[in-house]
Scaffold this motif. Structure first.
Motif, PDB file in Angstrom:
ATOM      1  N   GLY A  66      18.492  20.895  45.551  1.00 46.83           N
ATOM      2  CA  GLY A  66      17.335  21.521  45.759  1.00 46.83           C
ATOM      3  C   GLY A  66      16.028  20.590  45.138  1.00 46.83           C
ATOM      4  N   ASN A  67      15.248  21.404  44.301  1.00 43.55           N
ATOM      5  CA  ASN A  67      14.162  20.671  43.532  1.00 43.55           C
ATOM      6  C   ASN A  67      14.409  20.004  42.268  1.00 43.55           C
ATOM      7  OD1 ASN A  67      12.522  21.779  45.761  1.00 43.55           O
ATOM      8  ND2 ASN A  67      11.914  23.525  44.708  1.00 43.55           N
ATOM      9  N   LEU A  68      15.799  19.924  42.049  1.00 44.00           N
ATOM     10  CA  LEU A  68      16.154  19.230  40.976  1.00 44.00           C
ATOM     11  C   LEU A  68      17.146  17.879  40.947  1.00 44.00           C
ATOM     12  CD1 LEU A  68      17.261  22.423  38.940  1.00 44.00           C
ATOM     13  CD2 LEU A  68      15.248  21.399  38.588  1.00 44.00           C
ATOM     14  N   GLN A  69      16.819  17.443  42.381  1.00 39.34           N
ATOM     15  CA  GLN A  69      17.405  16.130  42.704  1.00 39.34           C
ATOM     16  C   GLN A  69      16.793  15.083  41.908  1.00 39.34           C
ATOM     17  OE1 GLN A  69      17.532  16.214  46.751  1.00 39.34           O
ATOM     18  NE2 GLN A  69      19.754  16.914  46.913  1.00 39.34           N
ATOM     19  N   ARG A  70      17.581  14.095  41.599  1.00 40.13           N
ATOM     20  CA  ARG A  70      17.034  12.733  40.929  1.00 40.13           C
ATOM     21  C   ARG A  70      17.897  11.725  41.298  1.00 40.13           C
ATOM     22  NH1 ARG A  70      13.934  13.620  36.677  1.00 40.13           N
ATOM     23  NH2 ARG A  70      13.822  11.564  36.109  1.00 40.13           N
ATOM     24  N   LEU A  71      17.218  10.645  41.883  1.00 46.77           N
ATOM     25  CA  LEU A  71      17.896   9.356  41.964  1.00 46.77           C
ATOM     26  C   LEU A  71      18.205   8.524  40.935  1.00 46.77           C
ATOM     27  CD1 LEU A  71      18.570   7.102  44.137  1.00 46.77           C
ATOM     28  CD2 LEU A  71      16.277   6.435  44.062  1.00 46.77           C
ATOM     29  N   ARG A  72      19.245   8.233  40.739  1.00 54.72           N
ATOM     30  CA  ARG A  72      19.874   7.376  39.698  1.00 54.72           C
ATOM     31  C   ARG A  72      20.197   6.057  40.002  1.00 54.72           C
ATOM     32  NH1 ARG A  72      19.420  10.893  35.498  1.00 54.72           N
ATOM     33  NH2 ARG A  72      19.705  13.171  35.919  1.00 54.72           N
ATOM     34  N   LEU A  73      19.789   5.006  39.422  1.00 54.38           N
ATOM     35  CA  LEU A  73      20.101   3.782  39.698  1.00 54.38           C
ATOM     36  C   LEU A  73      20.638   2.912  38.717  1.00 54.38           C
ATOM     37  CD1 LEU A  73      17.094   2.557  41.815  1.00 54.38           C
ATOM     38  CD2 LEU A  73      19.131   3.210  42.777  1.00 54.38           C
ATOM     39  N   ARG A  74      21.670   2.055  38.629  1.00 55.46           N
ATOM     40  CA  ARG A  74      22.505   1.376  37.569  1.00 55.46           C
ATOM     41  C   ARG A  74      22.314  -0.288  38.174  1.00 55.46           C
ATOM     42  NH1 ARG A  74      26.358   3.419  33.933  1.00 55.46           N
ATOM     43  NH2 ARG A  74      27.631   1.877  34.570  1.00 55.46           N
ATOM     44  N   ALA A  75      21.672  -1.233  37.265  1.00 55.02           N
ATOM     45  CA  ALA A  75      22.023  -2.630  37.700  1.00 55.02           C
ATOM     46  C   ALA A  75      23.001  -3.227  37.023  1.00 55.02           C
ATOM     47  CB  ALA A  75      20.596  -3.436  37.594  1.00 55.02           C
ATOM     48  N   LEU A  76      23.981  -3.894  37.688  1.00 54.62           N
ATOM     49  CA  LEU A  76      25.049  -4.276  36.965  1.00 54.62           C
ATOM     50  C   LEU A  76      25.152  -6.079  37.156  1.00 54.62           C
ATOM     51  CD1 LEU A  76      27.593  -1.761  38.273  1.00 54.62           C
ATOM     52  CD2 LEU A  76      26.688  -1.730  35.896  1.00 54.62           C
ATOM     53  N   ASP A  77      25.433  -6.669  35.928  1.00 62.16           N
ATOM     54  CA  ASP A  77      25.749  -8.054  35.949  1.00 62.16           C
ATOM     55  C   ASP A  77      27.120  -8.265  36.355  1.00 62.16           C
ATOM     56  OD1 ASP A  77      26.509 -10.793  34.945  1.00 62.16           O
ATOM     57  OD2 ASP A  77      24.738 -10.739  33.932  1.00 62.16           O
ATOM     58  N   THR A  78      27.174  -9.145  37.545  1.00 66.01           N
ATOM     59  CA  THR A  78      28.562  -9.449  38.053  1.00 66.01           C
ATOM     60  C   THR A  78      29.503 -10.342  37.210  1.00 66.01           C
ATOM     61  OG1 THR A  78      27.575 -11.070  39.604  1.00 66.01           O
ATOM     62  CG2 THR A  78      27.816  -8.891  40.341  1.00 66.01           C
ATOM     63  N   GLN A  79      29.058 -11.103  36.309  1.00 65.42           N
ATOM     64  CA  GLN A  79      29.492 -12.025  35.606  1.00 65.42           C
ATOM     65  C   GLN A  79      30.426 -11.191  34.464  1.00 65.42           C
ATOM     66  OE1 GLN A  79      30.494 -15.090  36.578  1.00 65.42           O
ATOM     67  NE2 GLN A  79      29.230 -14.320  38.395  1.00 65.42           N
ATOM     68  N   THR A  80      29.421 -10.283  33.754  1.00 68.60           N
ATOM     69  CA  THR A  80      29.970  -9.258  32.719  1.00 68.60           C
ATOM     70  C   THR A  80      30.042  -7.826  32.775  1.00 68.60           C
ATOM     71  OG1 THR A  80      27.764  -8.693  31.897  1.00 68.60           O
ATOM     72  CG2 THR A  80      28.734 -11.061  31.130  1.00 68.60           C
ATOM     73  N   ALA A  81      29.854  -7.477  33.971  1.00 68.22           N
ATOM     74  CA  ALA A  81      29.879  -6.058  34.273  1.00 68.22           C
ATOM     75  C   ALA A  81      28.768  -5.096  33.458  1.00 68.22           C
ATOM     76  CB  ALA A  81      31.276  -5.529  34.344  1.00 68.22           C
ATOM     77  N   GLN A  82      28.128  -5.749  32.562  1.00 68.92           N
ATOM     78  CA  GLN A  82      27.087  -5.152  31.651  1.00 68.92           C
ATOM     79  C   GLN A  82      25.947  -4.524  32.402  1.00 68.92           C
ATOM     80  OE1 GLN A  82      25.515  -7.773  28.839  1.00 68.92           O
ATOM     81  NE2 GLN A  82      24.191  -6.103  27.945  1.00 68.92           N
ATOM     82  N   VAL A  83      25.866  -3.152  32.135  1.00 73.67           N
ATOM     83  CA  VAL A  83      24.578  -2.546  32.474  1.00 73.67           C
ATOM     84  C   VAL A  83      23.160  -3.283  32.125  1.00 73.67           C
ATOM     85  CG1 VAL A  83      23.575  -0.356  33.081  1.00 73.67           C
ATOM     86  CG2 VAL A  83      25.798  -0.351  32.879  1.00 73.67           C
ATOM     87  N   VAL A  84      22.377  -3.889  33.030  1.00 67.08           N
ATOM     88  CA  VAL A  84      21.455  -4.738  32.563  1.00 67.08           C
ATOM     89  C   VAL A  84      20.152  -3.960  32.951  1.00 67.08           C
ATOM     90  CG1 VAL A  84      22.542  -6.763  32.710  1.00 67.08           C
ATOM     91  CG2 VAL A  84      21.178  -6.076  34.790  1.00 67.08           C
ATOM     92  N   GLY A  85      20.173  -2.611  33.625  1.00 70.27           N
ATOM     93  CA  GLY A  85      19.145  -1.934  33.785  1.00 70.27           C
ATOM     94  C   GLY A  85      19.450  -0.535  34.523  1.00 70.27           C
ATOM     95  N   VAL A  86      18.699   0.691  34.027  1.00 67.44           N
ATOM     96  CA  VAL A  86      18.854   1.840  34.901  1.00 67.44           C
ATOM     97  C   VAL A  86      17.441   2.429  35.089  1.00 67.44           C
ATOM     98  CG1 VAL A  86      20.941   2.283  33.428  1.00 67.44           C
ATOM     99  CG2 VAL A  86      18.653   2.945  32.275  1.00 67.44           C
ATOM    100  N   ALA A  87      17.553   3.450  36.013  1.00 68.24           N
ATOM    101  CA  ALA A  87      16.365   3.903  36.566  1.00 68.24           C
ATOM    102  C   ALA A  87      16.811   5.518  36.764  1.00 68.24           C
ATOM    103  CB  ALA A  87      15.659   3.348  37.681  1.00 68.24           C
ATOM    104  N   SER A  88      15.633   6.403  36.662  1.00 67.14           N
ATOM    105  CA  SER A  88      16.042   7.720  36.941  1.00 67.14           C
ATOM    106  C   SER A  88      14.561   8.365  37.348  1.00 67.14           C
ATOM    107  CB  SER A  88      16.604   8.573  36.058  1.00 67.14           C
ATOM    108  OG  SER A  88      16.786   9.824  36.415  1.00 67.14           O
ATOM    109  N   GLU A  89      14.790   8.906  38.763  1.00 69.28           N
ATOM    110  CA  GLU A  89      13.335   9.230  39.362  1.00 69.28           C
ATOM    111  C   GLU A  89      13.379  10.325  40.191  1.00 69.28           C
ATOM    112  OE1 GLU A  89       9.626   9.146  40.048  1.00 69.28           O
ATOM    113  OE2 GLU A  89      10.463   7.582  38.973  1.00 69.28           O
ATOM    114  N   ARG A  90      12.641  11.554  39.975  1.00 67.89           N
ATOM    115  CA  ARG A  90      13.073  12.767  40.688  1.00 67.89           C
ATOM    116  C   ARG A  90      12.633  12.577  42.004  1.00 67.89           C
ATOM    117  NH1 ARG A  90       8.779  17.817  39.181  1.00 67.89           N
ATOM    118  NH2 ARG A  90       9.204  18.903  41.257  1.00 67.89           N
ATOM    119  N   LEU A  91      13.339  13.265  43.227  1.00 69.31           N
ATOM    120  CA  LEU A  91      13.009  13.231  44.263  1.00 69.31           C
ATOM    121  C   LEU A  91      12.097  14.530  44.757  1.00 69.31           C
ATOM    122  CD1 LEU A  91      16.580  12.335  45.770  1.00 69.31           C
ATOM    123  CD2 LEU A  91      14.591  10.620  45.258  1.00 69.31           C
TER     124      LEU A  91
END
Length: 91
Positions: A66-91
């Motif tokens: 419902g009104n509590l939905q959030r879009l969550r994104l993760r950016a991953l480095d393909t060489q190391t599989a390390q998370v290099v960025g995240v974002a969370s935004e209310r929809l």
């Protein structure tokens, strides 16, 4: 979800990023005989991105209801599989 993906693609392409669309990733996945069901986990996404020649792959999901939905994104480095960025935004 298509609207969100389209908006992100527009922003990133205008910022100079090269985008590989989902249909290209699906073709690559079939070629490598990935046996996946449900969501793509980080390990599989990194493998697909590496095979496609990407440096970074962005995965995302929508959480909540419902009104509590959030879009969550993760950016991953393909060489190391390390998370290099995240974002969370209310929809």
């Amino acid at each position: 979800m298509d609207y969100i993906a389209g908006e992100l693609e527009f922003i990133w392409v205008n910022d100079g990023y090269i985008i590989t669309d989902r249909s290209q990733l699906d073709r690559l996945r079939r070629e490598q005989n990935f046996q996946m069901s449900g969501e793509v986990d980080d390990e599989t996404a990194v493998s697909i991105g590496k095979f496609a020649g990407a440096n970074i792959i962005v995965t995302g999901r929508v959480d909540g209801e419902g009104n509590l939905q959030r879009l969550r994104l993760r950016a991953l480095d393909t060489q190391t599989a390390q998370v290099v960025g995240v974002a969370s935004e209310r929809l």
